[in-house]
Design an enzyme around this catalytic site. Structure first.
Site, PDB file in Angstrom:
ATOM      1  CG  HIS A 168     -29.832  -3.043  38.320  1.00 31.68           C
ATOM      2  ND1 HIS A 168     -31.003  -2.851  37.625  1.00 31.68           N
ATOM      3  CD2 HIS A 168     -29.006  -3.699  37.474  1.00 31.68           C
ATOM      4  CE1 HIS A 168     -30.899  -3.377  36.414  1.00 31.68           C
ATOM      5  NE2 HIS A 168     -29.685  -3.898  36.303  1.00 31.68           N
ATOM      6  CB  ALA A 181     -28.214   1.585  30.848  1.00 33.57           C
ATOM      7  NE  ARG A 229     -33.407  11.211  22.033  1.00 29.10           N
ATOM      8  CZ  ARG A 229     -33.165   9.969  22.465  1.00 29.10           C
ATOM      9  NH1 ARG A 229     -32.778   9.780  23.700  1.00 29.10           N
ATOM     10  NH2 ARG A 229     -33.304   8.949  21.657  1.00 29.10           N
TER      11      ARG A 229
END
Length: 208
Positions: free
Chosen positions: A100, A144, A167
């Site tokens: 979302h 996020a 990473r």
């Protein structure tokens, strides 16, 4: 991939989905795919006003806004979905997951191709923003709340504002076959800790 295959893909990815019927009947992430397929078909055939009408109906009913011109690959999973925005020239590859409040938007400075191109098997965490005509490679994870303003290569995890690679190619990589978002470095926390160490060291030197 047909709509039933999309629904089965959502059911397989979401442990909260109890049945295929539940996905088809109740999931806004599935419903918006139905609206978008119709809107995109109309858009490609020159019925742009009608296409926008269909997309706006889908937006009102799902809370997800996808421009009819956007190109979505098979196996897209929009989880929860409220507040997701996908711009006109955005392209999303196969088997991607968006949470979302994700935005695949423009910066306001570009013309023509002004929205992101997302590769295959990409996961974009809640609230993340990918802006401008950037290219996101395959098997990428975007944490996020991140803001992505530059290209990202394949097989990396990016986090932060603006986002940077944390990473790459197996080193501290989130497994590509699950939706784990917990093991992501806290960039702000690391910077604050470094600042605290510097201040402590400076204070200790001042007392000598």
């Amino acid at each position: 991939m047909g709509l039933i295959a999309d629904a089965k893909n959502i059911q397989a990815k979401d442990p909260a989905a109890r049945s295929l019927f539940e996905v088809i009947w109740l999931y806004p992430g599935f419903h918006i795919l139905v609206y978008h397929r119709l809107a995109h078909w109309l858009h490609r055939h020159g019925r742009t006003l009608l296409a926008r009408m269909v997309s706006q109906i889908g937006r009102r009913r799902t809370g997800i806004e996808i421009h009819p011109g956007a190109r979505l690959g098979p196996g897209l999973f929009i989880d929860h979905g409220m507040g997701v925005v996908i711009g006109e020239t955005a392209e999303v590859g196969a088997n991607c997951t968006l949470y979302h409040q994700v935005t695949l938007g423009g910066t306001g400075k570009d013309a023509g191709k002004r929205h992101p191109t997302i590769g295959d098997n990409v996961l974009i965490g809640a609230g993340a923003k990918v802006l401008g005509p950037v290219h996101i490679g395959d098997n990428v994870r975007i944490a996020a709340g991140s803001v992505v303003l530059a290209n990202l290569p394949d097989n990396v995890t990016a986090a932060g504002v603006p986002a940077r690679v944390v990473r790459r190619n197996g080193e501290r990589v989130v497994p590509s076959d699950d939706l784990n978002q917990q093991d992501i470095p806290d960039l702000l926390g690391e910077k604050l800790a470094a600042l605290e160490r510097s201040v402590t060291s400076w204070g200790a030197q001042g007392q000598e």
